[in-house]
Every structure is written in structure tokens, then in C-alpha cells.
Design a protein around this motif. Structure first.
Motif, PDB file in Angstrom:
ATOM      1  N   SER A 425       3.665   0.033 -13.814  1.00  0.00           N
ATOM      2  CA  SER A 425       3.391  -0.969 -12.780  1.00  0.00           C
ATOM      3  C   SER A 425       3.188  -0.359 -11.403  1.00  0.00           C
ATOM      4  CB  SER A 425       4.535  -1.990 -12.715  1.00  0.00           C
ATOM      5  OG  SER A 425       5.705  -1.428 -12.118  1.00  0.00           O
ATOM      6  N   ILE A 426       3.340   0.971 -11.272  1.00  0.00           N
ATOM      7  CA  ILE A 426       3.264   1.626  -9.967  1.00  0.00           C
ATOM      8  C   ILE A 426       1.955   1.336  -9.228  1.00  0.00           C
ATOM      9  CG2 ILE A 426       3.064   3.908  -8.877  1.00  0.00           C
ATOM     10  CD1 ILE A 426       5.372   4.828 -10.677  1.00  0.00           C
ATOM     11  N   PRO A 427       0.788   1.272  -9.903  1.00  0.00           N
ATOM     12  CA  PRO A 427      -0.447   0.969  -9.163  1.00  0.00           C
ATOM     13  C   PRO A 427      -0.378  -0.327  -8.352  1.00  0.00           C
ATOM     14  CG  PRO A 427      -0.989   1.788 -11.335  1.00  0.00           C
ATOM     15  CD  PRO A 427       0.505   1.606 -11.313  1.00  0.00           C
ATOM     16  N   GLY A 428       0.461  -1.255  -8.766  1.00  0.00           N
ATOM     17  CA  GLY A 428       0.592  -2.510  -8.046  1.00  0.00           C
ATOM     18  C   GLY A 428       1.338  -2.415  -6.733  1.00  0.00           C
ATOM     19  N   LEU A 429       1.872  -1.229  -6.426  1.00  0.00           N
ATOM     20  CA  LEU A 429       2.557  -1.023  -5.148  1.00  0.00           C
ATOM     21  C   LEU A 429       1.615  -0.520  -4.057  1.00  0.00           C
ATOM     22  CD1 LEU A 429       5.737   0.857  -6.470  1.00  0.00           C
ATOM     23  CD2 LEU A 429       5.686  -1.491  -5.619  1.00  0.00           C
ATOM     24  N   ILE A 430       0.462  -0.004  -4.426  1.00  0.00           N
ATOM     25  CA  ILE A 430      -0.352   0.763  -3.480  1.00  0.00           C
ATOM     26  C   ILE A 430      -0.957  -0.098  -2.384  1.00  0.00           C
ATOM     27  CG2 ILE A 430      -2.339   2.311  -3.247  1.00  0.00           C
ATOM     28  CD1 ILE A 430      -1.808   3.214  -6.135  1.00  0.00           C
ATOM     29  N   TYR A 431      -1.462  -1.271  -2.757  1.00  0.00           N
ATOM     30  CA  TYR A 431      -2.163  -2.125  -1.788  1.00  0.00           C
ATOM     31  C   TYR A 431      -1.571  -3.532  -1.796  1.00  0.00           C
ATOM     32  CZ  TYR A 431      -5.712   1.524  -2.485  1.00  0.00           C
ATOM     33  OH  TYR A 431      -6.374   2.728  -2.594  1.00  0.00           O
ATOM     34  N   SER A 432      -1.655  -4.193  -0.635  1.00  0.00           N
ATOM     35  CA  SER A 432      -1.285  -5.599  -0.509  1.00  0.00           C
ATOM     36  C   SER A 432      -2.334  -6.300   0.329  1.00  0.00           C
ATOM     37  CB  SER A 432       0.099  -5.757   0.142  1.00  0.00           C
ATOM     38  OG  SER A 432       1.101  -5.102  -0.590  1.00  0.00           O
ATOM     39  N   GLN A 433      -2.298  -7.626   0.325  1.00  0.00           N
ATOM     40  CA  GLN A 433      -3.281  -8.393   1.085  1.00  0.00           C
ATOM     41  C   GLN A 433      -2.645  -9.663   1.651  1.00  0.00           C
ATOM     42  OE1 GLN A 433      -5.467  -9.165  -2.810  1.00  0.00           O
ATOM     43  NE2 GLN A 433      -5.913 -11.060  -1.715  1.00  0.00           N
ATOM     44  N   TYR A 439      -3.276  -4.206   3.366  1.00  0.00           N
ATOM     45  CA  TYR A 439      -2.241  -3.211   3.648  1.00  0.00           C
ATOM     46  C   TYR A 439      -2.416  -2.043   2.696  1.00  0.00           C
ATOM     47  CZ  TYR A 439       0.364  -6.864   6.191  1.00  0.00           C
ATOM     48  OH  TYR A 439       0.760  -7.846   7.071  1.00  0.00           O
ATOM     49  N   VAL A 440      -2.457  -0.840   3.241  1.00  0.00           N
ATOM     50  CA  VAL A 440      -2.400   0.362   2.422  1.00  0.00           C
ATOM     51  C   VAL A 440      -0.974   0.892   2.526  1.00  0.00           C
ATOM     52  CG1 VAL A 440      -3.311   2.660   2.001  1.00  0.00           C
ATOM     53  CG2 VAL A 440      -4.834   0.854   2.850  1.00  0.00           C
ATOM     54  N   GLY A 480     -15.864  -8.885   8.934  1.00  0.00           N
ATOM     55  CA  GLY A 480     -14.709  -8.476   9.720  1.00  0.00           C
ATOM     56  C   GLY A 480     -13.457  -8.447   8.859  1.00  0.00           C
ATOM     57  N   LEU A 481     -12.675  -7.421   9.036  1.00  0.00           N
ATOM     58  CA  LEU A 481     -11.504  -7.215   8.193  1.00  0.00           C
ATOM     59  C   LEU A 481     -10.534  -6.292   8.906  1.00  0.00           C
ATOM     60  CD1 LEU A 481     -10.121  -7.240   5.309  1.00  0.00           C
ATOM     61  CD2 LEU A 481     -11.521  -5.230   4.802  1.00  0.00           C
ATOM     62  N   THR A 482      -9.238  -6.581   8.776  1.00  0.00           N
ATOM     63  CA  THR A 482      -8.201  -5.693   9.297  1.00  0.00           C
ATOM     64  C   THR A 482      -7.588  -4.896   8.155  1.00  0.00           C
ATOM     65  OG1 THR A 482      -7.643  -7.166  11.144  1.00  0.00           O
ATOM     66  CG2 THR A 482      -5.978  -5.577  10.474  1.00  0.00           C
ATOM     67  N   VAL A 483      -7.539  -3.585   8.337  1.00  0.00           N
ATOM     68  CA  VAL A 483      -6.866  -2.727   7.373  1.00  0.00           C
ATOM     69  C   VAL A 483      -5.694  -2.055   8.082  1.00  0.00           C
ATOM     70  CG1 VAL A 483      -7.071  -0.826   5.739  1.00  0.00           C
ATOM     71  CG2 VAL A 483      -9.054  -2.298   6.179  1.00  0.00           C
TER      72      VAL A 483
END
Length: 638
Positions: A425-433, A439-440, A480-483
Motif C-alpha cells: 500500500s506504500i504507493p498510496g502515501l506518495i501523493y494527496s489531493q 501534495y507531493v 491552473g493548479l497548486t502543487v
């Protein structure tokens, strides 16, 4: 979906979550993240290709599967195994394998899971009850410490683990359903959950009680999120609301966090795994119910843990006795417990807190735990494990489940199967929205497709992290997008988001950010590089977090670490092993020492740290070369 269409399958649209999670931020699911990382992918593949099969074989060998068949009358015999929660080993393997199916479809593995589910179904009683040892012989638990004077269901909930077994069943069934779209395992879980709703809570004929070992709460919440059935959420909250309530049941005490009501708890105490599972559930309730009392309690508990009860490796749980948190600042090294399951549970909790608040500090804890005190629980060959994760070994000291060397299995095999449950499940920690923000959180080579509603944004990430701090991104978006790129705590000169540890030297590196090849001035805002712009196809971002060998000192209240320093490089805590250091007990370090960092082929390719007197390896890799001495904290040169 993977596999063939059967009458037990449902359409993909029907398999989506039925209710809102209540969280402001959503993790980008593993089905939308493909990891290509040279550090994490081998670990994930090792679990997928080796550890899962190894654990299934162990479960067969030790009778975990037979117990379901004996309970269902398909085999003769007494309970096999020594623990009242042996059923959960099978559930956790299914959960980890299901997470694996989401990112790497595998018809053969899916068929194996179907066979395991069929075996589990045999052991379920007609009303939904499912704890095999109790069905086989209600009055004779496999462990002598399970006290059941009446010898009936629900007798001795403090240690019977009937509700704990159910919790892992629900957690696993939810992931299996998501991975395959099949209801075969989910229906087993729902039938059991309906029995729980009919059995526990307020009302005529119901039992007023709480589980001895928490996890049924988060499991019920997952079933609520799939089905929308409020009764599951209500029961989860009932179990939490009534901890510490002597009018509800005879209290289990601080060991089970059942000494005062949960909203009044402000110090992490007792069995560390039980604790963090409960705190995760409390955070779910804070999010779903917008409950300010629950939110205040989890914040207080987190502050106490990170400020006074966490090891430099991110490990938690100082005492072998009770697998428990110690007193404030009680953090011994040789006898540290730091159960692998506790590290996993702590990541689950901190991930929820980040989903609730978006604060960078939660991923600072997650990163430190992941790279150090969590993956240390799995050997480099994928078939040996640590249950406790000590910070020092004399090559001799052993607890009931080992300390100085990894083991092939345990009588209580919760940690190996929890590693299987977690790692895929670790890949699910990398990014959020969240709305129009990405979020990186972690740096690992990967490709992600992130649905923001109005468009799907594609992000690719390439890096050699944690061996160096250079990270390159390509972002495909036409709006437009915030990272928000997390600037790791070690870059911001924080060991942990507290004063429990501090860097003893000065960091000379400056994090930088470049867009399309041009370095731009970007201040760190709340722990993030925040970039808001009208993106174009194939826009590139380059981050650089310069890595230096750092020395760390502990808070003056941590007795065992006084007069000592530990070594770090990037997110990694380092350790010296006797195999590399013949005179390990004579090693000292200074804040002014100069070190050489070298990429080596040893231990599957690590950066080592060395000078004239020592050679150090990443802590997670110790005890892969036989039994020998090890130290994280080294005497400071006088």
C-alpha cells in the motif's frame, strides 16, 4: 478489475466508496500510482513475489488454515497454533495480496485468494460469528492468558481477541472488494459485522462492552464507507465512546487505553499497537463527525508521543513488558521494543492526520518511520523478520520474540503479516489531493494520474532518494493548479517536529527549486515549496535537497542517550555493526568529524558512512549478515 466476470462480481461503478470519508485531503489511490523507484519497488516486489507466498506456506504449516476447516466441521482436531488471533494472519495476507492486485493484476494470485476466502467461509458460523478457536472449543483458548471462566462467546473480551479478529477481517475484506470487485469476502465480513451490531451497544439484550484490542473500530468505519450503513459507524463510535466508562463495563486499564474516556486522554500509554489503532479510529470519527473533542484528544496524544515517547528511528513502544509505551522520555536502546506493528499503525494514524490537516509534520514522522523503524522489520531476503526493533544489540540480549537477530517466523506472527498487509500500500502515501491542490508527500520515482474533477493531471517523478536529494518532475496539466512539494524535516533542520532530538551541527545545504530549467526564488511556506501556476504540457520541476552527514543529540531528559550522538544522512538513520567495526565498543564520534559517503553494493546497494574509526550502514539494513553487535547512539568524543 482483474479476473473474469462471475455472478459474484459487481460492476466497477458499484464498487466505489458509498460515503464521504470526511477528510479534507484525499490520498491518491495506489491504483493511480505506478512506482518505478529503485529503493521502494524492490521492497514492494519482494513482498509481492516472495513474502506473501512464504507467509501462506507458514500459515498452512502451522494450522492457520486448518482451524477454519476444523471450525466448520470439514476436519477433525483441536485448535492449532498458540494465539487467539491466529485467524488474522490469513486476513492480513489477503489484504496485502489485494493491495498487490490493485497495482499489479495477477490472475494466479487472485485465484489463490479465492481459495483462501472459501476456506475462511467454512469456519464462519451460520449467524456470522467468526473466531475459529472459540467455535472449535469455546472453553479452551489456545493461550493460557486468555481467561474464559464461562467458556462462551464474548467471555473475556480483554484478551479473547474476538473483536480484534473481526477488525482485521473487515479491513482485509474492504481492500479485497476494492481490488477485485468480488463480494465473496466482503459478504463474510458484512455478515459478521451485522452480528456485532445486533450483539453490542445500547438496547435491550445487547452486551455493553468494548474490545480489549482495538482495530474493529477502523474496520467498521471502512464497511460503513463501502455500504453507507450508519449502524457500522455508530458501533465504531460506541466502542470508542465507552472506553474508560466504568458504568459500561469493568475497565481493562491503561494497558488497553481503557482507563479514562478517550476524549480525556492526553498521554500515550499502554500497549502501543492497540493505542495507535485506536487513535486512527478516533481521527476517523473526528473527520466524519466533525467532532472537536475527538480532534482535540488526538492532537494532544500526538503531541505527547512525538515530544516525549518516540525513538529517533520513528519507532514507538519502549517496553517489552506489555509491548507498551514507557513513561515520558523513557527510551532505552538495548531493551527498546519498537514493535514493527506499532510503526505500521503509527503510519496509518499519521496519514489520517495529514488527510485531516495537511500539516507537513505528519509526513515528517511518516518518512522517518518508513525509512528506519518500519522497513527494519523485514529482512533483505523477504523471509526473516524483526518483531522488536532495538537501537542497540550486544549480540546476546533476547526477549521472548528476539532482539539481536531476525527470525524466520514467530509464535505470534502479527508483525510479518502486518508487513505484508502494509508494504504493497506504500504507493498510496506518495501523493494527496484537495480541490485544486496536489501534495507531493514522499520522494520516490513514480507516475501518477490524479483526477481533480475538471481534469486528470499526470505527474512523473524521478529520483535516487534517499541516496541523494535531487528530484525531477514532469507535470502534464493545461490549467491552473497548486502543487505543494514537502520539504523534508531534515532539510528544515528538524529531526522530529519536537524538541525530543536536535541536530548537533550546522546544515550548510539550501533547498532549491527550478521550473523548466530556471532556478526560481521560492521560500518554504509551512514546510512546503508551493507552486501555483497555469501549467503547460511537460512542464518540469527540479528540486534539490542537498544531503550531508549529520550528527544528532537527544533531549537531556532521555537518560540512555546522554553524552552520545547518532548519525543521519538524508532521511536515513545510520548504525554501526560489529561486522564492519571490529572495535565497535571503542567507537566515538564528534560533531566536527568528517565523513565519506560511498555507494556500495553491499546490502543490496546502500550508501555507507565512514571515517578513520567507523563504518556505518542504514539502520534498516542491520542484522542481515548474522548475529553481531550494533549501535545507533555512539559516545561523543570528549
Amino acid at each position: 478489475m482483474v479476473g473474469c466476470k462471475t455472478e459474484n462480481k459487481i460492476d466497477a461503478e458499484e464498487a466505489t466508496t458509498a460515503t464521504d470519508t470526511g477528510y479534507n485531503i484525499q490520498p491518491v489511490d495506489i491504483q493511480h500510482v505506478k512506482v518505478t523507484d529503485a529503493f521502494w519497488l524492490p521492497i514492494i516486489k519482494r513482498v509481492q513475489e516472495k513474502t506473501i507466498a512464504y507467509a501462506i506456506a507458514k500459515c498452512e504449516e502451522e494450522g492457520r488454515l486448518d482451524n477454519f476447516l476444523i471450525a466448520g466441521g470439514k476436519m477433525e482436531g483441536e485448535v492449532k497454533g498458540e494465539m487467539p488471533f491466529d485467524d488474522t494472519d490469513v486476513y492480513k495476507i489477503i489484504e496485502g495480496a489485494s493491495n498487490s492486485l490493485i497495482s499489479a493484476p495477477n490472475q494466479e494470485l487472485e485465484t489463490v485468494l479465492d481459495s483462501l476466502v472459501n476456506i475462511i467461509k467454512v469456519g464462519q458460523e451460520t449467524d456470522g460469528y467468526l473466531t475459529t478457536w472459540r467455535t472449535i472449543n469455546p472453553a479452551k483458548p489456545p493461550a493460557t492468558w486468555v481467561k474464559t471462566p464461562k467458556g462462551v462467546r464474548w467471555d473475556g473480551l480483554f484478551m479473547s481477541h474476538e473483536l480484534y479478529n473481526a477488525g482485521h477481517l473487515y479491513e482485509a475484506a474492504a481492500v479485497h472488494y476494492k481490488a477485485t470487485g468480488k463480494r465473496n469476502f466482503l459478504d463474510i465480513a458484512l455478515k459478521n459485522a451485522d452480528l456485532m451490531v445486533d450483539t453490542f451497544g445500547e438496547g435491550e439484550g445487547k452486551i455493553q462492552a468494548v474490545p480489549g484490542h482495538q482495530i474493529i473500530e477502523t474496520g467498521l468505519i471502512k464497511l460503513y464507507q463501502i455500504t453507507g450503513k450508519e449502524a457500522y459507524l455508530d458501533l465504531a463510535k460506541y466502542f470508542l465512546d465507552n472506553r474508560g466508562n466504568p458504568d459500561n463495563h469493568e475497565l481493562f486499564g491503561a494497558y488497553s487505553q481503557d482507563h479514562v474516556p478517550v476524549v480525556e486522554q492526553d498521554e500515550v500509554v499502554g500497549h502501543a499497537v492497540r493505542a495507535v489503532y485506536m487513535y486512527a479510529a478516533m481521527t476517523d470519527i473526528a473527520a466524519i463527525k466533525k467532532d472537536s473533542l475527538y480532534a482535540a484528544a488526538v492532537n494532544n496524544l500526538w503531541e505527547n508521543m512525538v515530544n516525549k515517547k518516540m525513538y529517533v528511528t520513528g519507532g514507538i513502544g519502549a517496553r517489552h513488558d506489555g509491548e507498551a509505551f514507557g513513561e515520558n522520555y523513557e527510551l532505552p536502546n538495548l531493551t527498546a521494543y519498537n514493535e514493527t506493528c506499532a510503526a505500521i499503525g503509527d503510519v496509518y494514524w499519521n496519514h489520517r492526520l495529514h488527510n485531516l490537516y495537511g500539516d507537513v509534520k505528519y509526513f515528517d514522522v511518516i518518512e522517518r518511520t518508513l525509512y528506519n523503524g518500519l522497513i527494519s522489520g523485514l529482512s533483505l531476503d523477504g523471509t526473516n523478520f524483526f518483531y522488536p526493533n532495538a537501537l542497540e544489540s550486544d549480540g546476546v540480549y533476547k526477549s521472548n520474540r528476539g532482539s539481536c537477530t531476525r527470525q524466520a517466523w514467530f509464535d505470534c506472527s502479527c508483525c510479518p503479516t502486518n508487513v505484508i498487509r502494509f508494504v504493497p500500500s506504500i504507493p498510496g502515501l506518495i501523493y494527496s489531493q484537495s480541490k485544486n491542490t496536489v501534495y507531493v508527500n514522499l520522494y520516490a520515482s513514480s507516475n501518477a494520474d490524479i483526477n481533480l474533477g475538471s481534469e486528470t493531471v499526470s505527474i512523473s517523478q524521478e529520483t535516487a532518494y534517499p541516496w541523494n536529494g535531487k528530484v525531477n518532475f514532469k507535470i502534464n496539466s493545461n490549467s491552473g493548479l497548486t502543487v505543494k512539494f514537502r520539504v523534508p524535516g531534515w532539510v528544515r533542520n528538524e529531526v522530529l517536529p519536537s524538541d525530543l532530538y536536535a541536530f548537533a551541527d550546522t546544515y550548510n545545504g539550501k533547498p532549491t527549486l527550478s521550473i523548466n530549467g530556471e532556478q526560481v526564488y521560492a521560500s518554504v511556506k509551512d514546510g512546503y515549496f508551493e507552486v501555483t501556476r497555469n501549467w503547460k504540457i511537460d512542464d518540469t520541476i527540479e528540486l534539490n535537497f542537498p544531503m550531508e552527514v549529520r550528527t544528532v543529540k537527544a533531549n537531556e531528559n532521555i537518560e540512555d542517550d546522554q553524552g552520545k550522538l547518532s548519525l543521519e544522512y538524508g532521511p536515513l538513520v545510520y548504525a554501526v555493526e560489529e561486522v564492519d567495526n571490529e572495535n565497535i565498543d571503542a567507537i566515538t564520534v564528534s560533531t566536527s568529524d568528517e565523513f565519506t559517503v560511498k555507494k556500495e553494493s553491499t546490502l543490496e546497494g546502500v550508501n555507507t558512512i565512514s571515517n578513520e574509526t567507523l563504518k556505518a550502514i542504514p539502520y534498516y539494513a542491520w542484522s542481515n549478515r548474522g548475529v553481531n553487535k550494533m549501535k545507533v547512539w555512539l559516545p561523543e568524543t570528549k
